[in-house]
Write an enzyme that holds these catalytic residues in place. Structure first.
Site, PDB file in Angstrom:
ATOM      1  N   GLU A 242       1.569  -6.956  11.324  1.00  0.00           N
ATOM      2  CA  GLU A 242       1.152  -6.681   9.948  1.00  0.00           C
ATOM      3  C   GLU A 242       2.225  -5.931   9.165  1.00  0.00           C
ATOM      4  O   GLU A 242       2.237  -5.990   7.944  1.00  0.00           O
ATOM      5  CB  GLU A 242      -0.185  -5.936   9.912  1.00  0.00           C
TER       6      GLU A 242
ATOM      7  N   ASN B  81       0.824  -1.218   0.000  1.00  0.00           N
ATOM      8  CA  ASN B  81       0.000   0.000   0.000  1.00  0.00           C
ATOM      9  C   ASN B  81       0.859   1.270   0.000  1.00  0.00           C
ATOM     10  O   ASN B  81       1.699   1.466   0.886  1.00  0.00           O
ATOM     11  CB  ASN B  81      -0.895  -0.026   1.247  1.00  0.00           C
TER      12      ASN B  81
ATOM     13  N   ASP C  66      -7.548  -2.047  17.380  1.00  0.00           N
ATOM     14  CA  ASP C  66      -6.249  -1.761  16.764  1.00  0.00           C
ATOM     15  C   ASP C  66      -5.797  -0.368  17.189  1.00  0.00           C
ATOM     16  O   ASP C  66      -6.467   0.632  16.893  1.00  0.00           O
ATOM     17  CB  ASP C  66      -6.404  -1.829  15.236  1.00  0.00           C
TER      18      ASP C  66
ATOM     19  N   HIS D  58      -3.164 -10.507   8.830  1.00  0.00           N
ATOM     20  CA  HIS D  58      -3.639  -9.220   8.300  1.00  0.00           C
ATOM     21  C   HIS D  58      -4.505  -9.504   7.067  1.00  0.00           C
ATOM     22  O   HIS D  58      -4.146 -10.324   6.235  1.00  0.00           O
ATOM     23  CB  HIS D  58      -2.388  -8.433   7.912  1.00  0.00           C
TER      24      HIS D  58
ATOM     25  N   ASP E 247      -6.262  -3.566   1.331  1.00  0.00           N
ATOM     26  CA  ASP E 247      -5.107  -3.294   0.478  1.00  0.00           C
ATOM     27  C   ASP E 247      -4.279  -4.554   0.229  1.00  0.00           C
ATOM     28  O   ASP E 247      -3.257  -4.502  -0.454  1.00  0.00           O
ATOM     29  CB  ASP E 247      -4.237  -2.167   1.058  1.00  0.00           C
TER      30      ASP E 247
ATOM     31  N   GLU F 252      -4.283  -4.692  19.316  1.00  0.00           N
ATOM     32  CA  GLU F 252      -3.329  -4.822  18.204  1.00  0.00           C
ATOM     33  C   GLU F 252      -2.389  -3.623  18.116  1.00  0.00           C
ATOM     34  O   GLU F 252      -2.824  -2.483  18.321  1.00  0.00           O
ATOM     35  CB  GLU F 252      -4.140  -4.949  16.915  1.00  0.00           C
TER      36      GLU F 252
ATOM     37  N   HIS G  64     -15.030  -5.714  10.759  1.00  0.00           N
ATOM     38  CA  HIS G  64     -14.675  -4.357  11.185  1.00  0.00           C
ATOM     39  C   HIS G  64     -15.901  -3.505  11.467  1.00  0.00           C
ATOM     40  O   HIS G  64     -16.740  -3.332  10.590  1.00  0.00           O
ATOM     41  CB  HIS G  64     -13.930  -3.644  10.061  1.00  0.00           C
TER      42      HIS G  64
ATOM     43  N   ARG H 107     -13.791  -6.247  15.297  1.00  0.00           N
ATOM     44  CA  ARG H 107     -12.847  -5.195  15.698  1.00  0.00           C
ATOM     45  C   ARG H 107     -13.609  -3.882  15.725  1.00  0.00           C
ATOM     46  O   ARG H 107     -14.339  -3.570  14.774  1.00  0.00           O
ATOM     47  CB  ARG H 107     -11.721  -5.142  14.664  1.00  0.00           C
TER      48      ARG H 107
HETATM   49  O1  KDG Z   1      -2.047  -0.431   4.475  1.00  0.00           O
HETATM   50  C1  KDG Z   1      -2.270  -0.277   5.843  1.00  0.00           C
HETATM   51  C2  KDG Z   1      -3.515  -1.035   6.262  1.00  0.00           C
HETATM   52  O2  KDG Z   1      -3.470  -2.359   5.797  1.00  0.00           O
HETATM   53  C3  KDG Z   1      -3.682  -1.038   7.749  1.00  0.00           C
HETATM   54  O3  KDG Z   1      -3.924   0.248   8.207  1.00  0.00           O
HETATM   55  C4  KDG Z   1      -4.849  -1.909   8.164  1.00  0.00           C
HETATM   56  O4  KDG Z   1      -4.117  -1.809  10.427  1.00  0.00           O
HETATM   57  C5  KDG Z   1      -4.760  -2.354   9.557  1.00  0.00           C
HETATM   58  C6  KDG Z   1      -5.479  -3.582   9.891  1.00  0.00           C
HETATM   59  O5  KDG Z   1      -5.311  -4.035  11.010  1.00  0.00           O
HETATM   60  O6  KDG Z   1      -6.192  -4.088   9.046  1.00  0.00           O
HETATM   61 MG    MG Z   2      -3.721  -3.183  12.036  1.00  0.00          MG
END
Ligand code: KDG
Ligand code: MG
Length: 403
Positions: free
Chosen positions: A262, A37, A210, A312, A316, A236, A122, A147
Site C-alpha cells: 500500500e 494522506n 494488518d 488498498h 483516505d 499484511e 474491517h 480484517r
Molecule cells: O493513510 C494510511 C492508511 O491508508 C492506512 O493506515 C490504511 O493500512 C491501511 C489499510 O490497510 O487500509
Molecule cells: Mg494496511
C-alpha cells in the site's frame, strides 16, 4: 481531442481529498484521485504548479504517452507525491477515453473477468470479545472476508484500531499524535484474538490482519507461524518493506500468506518481492502507484509469479479511486481481493458514484467512464483541514518506531 483545462479540487467532507479534473475541447471531462494522506497539498501543488501547464493542448487520447512524458520528463522519478499526481492524470484520461467510447472503463481494460469483485471488510474492537462480535456482525451482513484489528492490553492508542464507535481515521491531529507500541505484548495477544475469532465464525470466513509494518522480520516470522492454525487469508505489512530481503526471513519460517504494497509507488518497489515470490498479494492502489496504466503493469508482473492483487482501499483513498479500482478489479486476470472501508455519507454525497456493494462483493456499475463524479458546489462547503498521521513510540523509553 485536446485537453483545454485542468484544475485541482481540494475538499474535506470529514477527511481531506484532492481531485484532478481534466476538460477537453469535445466537452468531455474526466476526474482522478490525487489524495495522499497527510501530504495532500504537496500533490495539489505538484499538479497545479508543475503538471497542469504541461497538459494543456495535449491529445487526451494519448494516455500511455502522457504517462511516460510525466514520469520520464520530470527527471526526478518515483515517490508518492509524483506518482499520486501522475495517477490522477492517468485516471482522468482513462475516464475520458471510456466516456468517449460510451463504455464502462472495465470494457477498455479487457472486459469483465468475473461477475463481481470480492471485498474484505474491517472489524475493530476494544478487546478480543468485542472484536469477535464485530467479525461475526460483518459475517452476518454477508462479507466473505474480514480484517480484524484489536486494541492491545496496556497500550493506550494503537495505530489501525478505531477508538470507540468512531470510523477508522488514522490522520487525526493538526500535528502528529503519538501512539504506543510494545511488540512483545502484541505478539502474545494476536494469536489469542484469531483463535477466538475462528472458534466463533468457523473455518470458511477469510480472515486478514494488518501488522502496519511494526515487527522485525524474525518477530513477523514468529507471528506468521503462531497464526498458521487459524489459516489467515493474509498477514499484511508484517515488517517495513523498504528492504525486500527482510521478507526472506519471514518466508523461511511460515506458510501464512503475505500481503504488501500500500505504500509502494512503482513497479520497481514491487519487483524483488514479486520476482522472488516473497509475497502472495500486491496491495498497490490506483492513486498511489501511478494510475491504471501503471497498476496494470504491476499486476501483469505479479501474474507471472502467481501473485494476486489486493488493492488498498482505505477511506483516505477517495471514491474516485474506489471506482477506478473496481473497474480494474473486475477486469484484471489475477485479481485477489479488494479492501472495503465505507466512506462517510458526506463523502459519498460529494462524490456520487455508479459502483455498489452487496453481499460482500462490489460492482463498478455500467456508467460510461469510471462512473464517479464530483459535486464541486458541495465540495466547496468542506474546506481543507490540516491533518497528520500519527507517529509510534516504544512503550517504556519512547524510541520512535515503525507505524
Ligand atoms: O493513510 C494510511 C492508511 O491508508 C492506512 O493506515 C490504511 O493500512 C491501511 C489499510 O490497510 O487500509
Ligand atoms: Mg494496511
Amino acid at each position: 481531442m485536446k485537453i483545454v483545462a485542468a484544475r485541482t479540487i481540494v475538499c474535506c467532507p470529514g477527511r481531506n481529498f484532492v481531485t484532478l479534473q481534466i476538460d477537453t475541447d469535445e466537452g468531455l471531462s474526466g476526474i482522478g484521485d490525487a489524495t495522499l494522506n497527510g501530504r495532500e497539498l504537496a500533490v495539489a501543488s505538484y499538479l497545479n504548479d508543475h503538471v497542469i501547464p504541461c497538459l494543456l493542448g495535449r491529445d487526451a487520447h494519448r494516455i500511455e504517452d502522457t504517462w511516460q512524458y510525466l514520469y520520464r520528463g520530470a527527471y526526478w522519478r518515483r515517490g508518492p507525491v509524483t506518482m499520486s499526481a501522475i495517477a490522477a492524470v492517468d485516471t482522468a484520461l482513462w475516464d475520458i477515453k471510456a466516456k468517449a467510447a460510451n463504455l464502462p472503463l472495465y470494457q477498455l481494460l479487457g472486459g469483465a473477468s468475473r461477475e463481481r469483485v470480492l471485498l474484505y471488510a474491517h472489524a475493530n474492537g476494544r478487546d478480543i470479545a468485542h472484536t469477535v462480535d464485530e467479525v461475526a456482525r460483518l459475517q452476518a451482513q454477508g462479507y466473505r472476508a474480514v480484517r480484524a484489528q484489536c486494541a492491545v492490553p496496556g497500550l493506550d492508542k494503537v495505530y489501525g484500531v478505531a477508538s470507540g464507535a468512531q470510523p477508522y481515521e488514522p490522520a487525526d491531529g493538526a500535528l502528529p499524535a503519538e501512539h504506543d507500541w510494545d511488540s512483545a505484548v502484541y505478539l502474545r495477544h494476536i494469536p489469542h484474538l484469531f483463535d477466538a475469532i475462528r472458534s466463533r465464525v468457523g473455518s470458511e470466513l477469510h480472515l486478514l490482519h494488518d501488522v502496519h509494518h511494526r515487527l522485525t522480520p524474525i518477530e513477523a516470522a514468529r507471528l506468521g507461524r503462531d497464526l498458521e492454525p487459524m489459516r489467515l487469508f493474509w498477514l499484511e505489512d508484517p515488517t517495513p518493506a523498504e528492504d525486500p530481503r527482510a521478507f526472506e526471513w519471514i518466508r523461511r519460517h511460515t506458510t501464512t500468506p503475505l500481503a504488501v504494497g500500500e505504500v509502494f509507488n512503482t513497479i520497481w518497489d514491487c519487483q524483488p518481492l514479486i520476482e522472488q515470490r516473497l509475497i502472495d498479494y500486491i496491495r498497490c492502489s490506483v492513486v498511489h502507484a501511478g494510475g491504471i496504466t501503471h497498476l496494470k503493469r504491476i499486476a501483469d508482473l505479479a501474474a507471472l509469479h502467481q501473485v494476486r492483487t489486493g488493492c488498498h482501499g482505505a477511506t483516505d483513498l477517495s471514491p474516485v479511486c474506489m471506482g477506478a479500482a473496481l473497474h480494474f478489479g473486475l477486469a484484471v486476470a489475477n485479481f485477489g481481493i479488494q479492501e472495503h472501508m465505507p466512506h462517510s455519507a458526506d463523502t459519498d454525497a460529494v462524490f456520487p458514484h455508479a459502483y455498489s456493494f452487496r453481499d460482500g462483493y462490489a460492482h463498478p456499475g455500467d456508467a460510461p467512464g469510471h462512473g464517479v463524479t464530483v459535486n464541486e458546489k458541495l465540495a466547496a462547503r468542506y474546506p481543507y483541514r490540516r491533518a497528520y498521521l500519527p507517529v509510534n513510540r516504544l512503550r517504556g523509553d519512547g524510541t520512535l518506531w515503525d507505524w
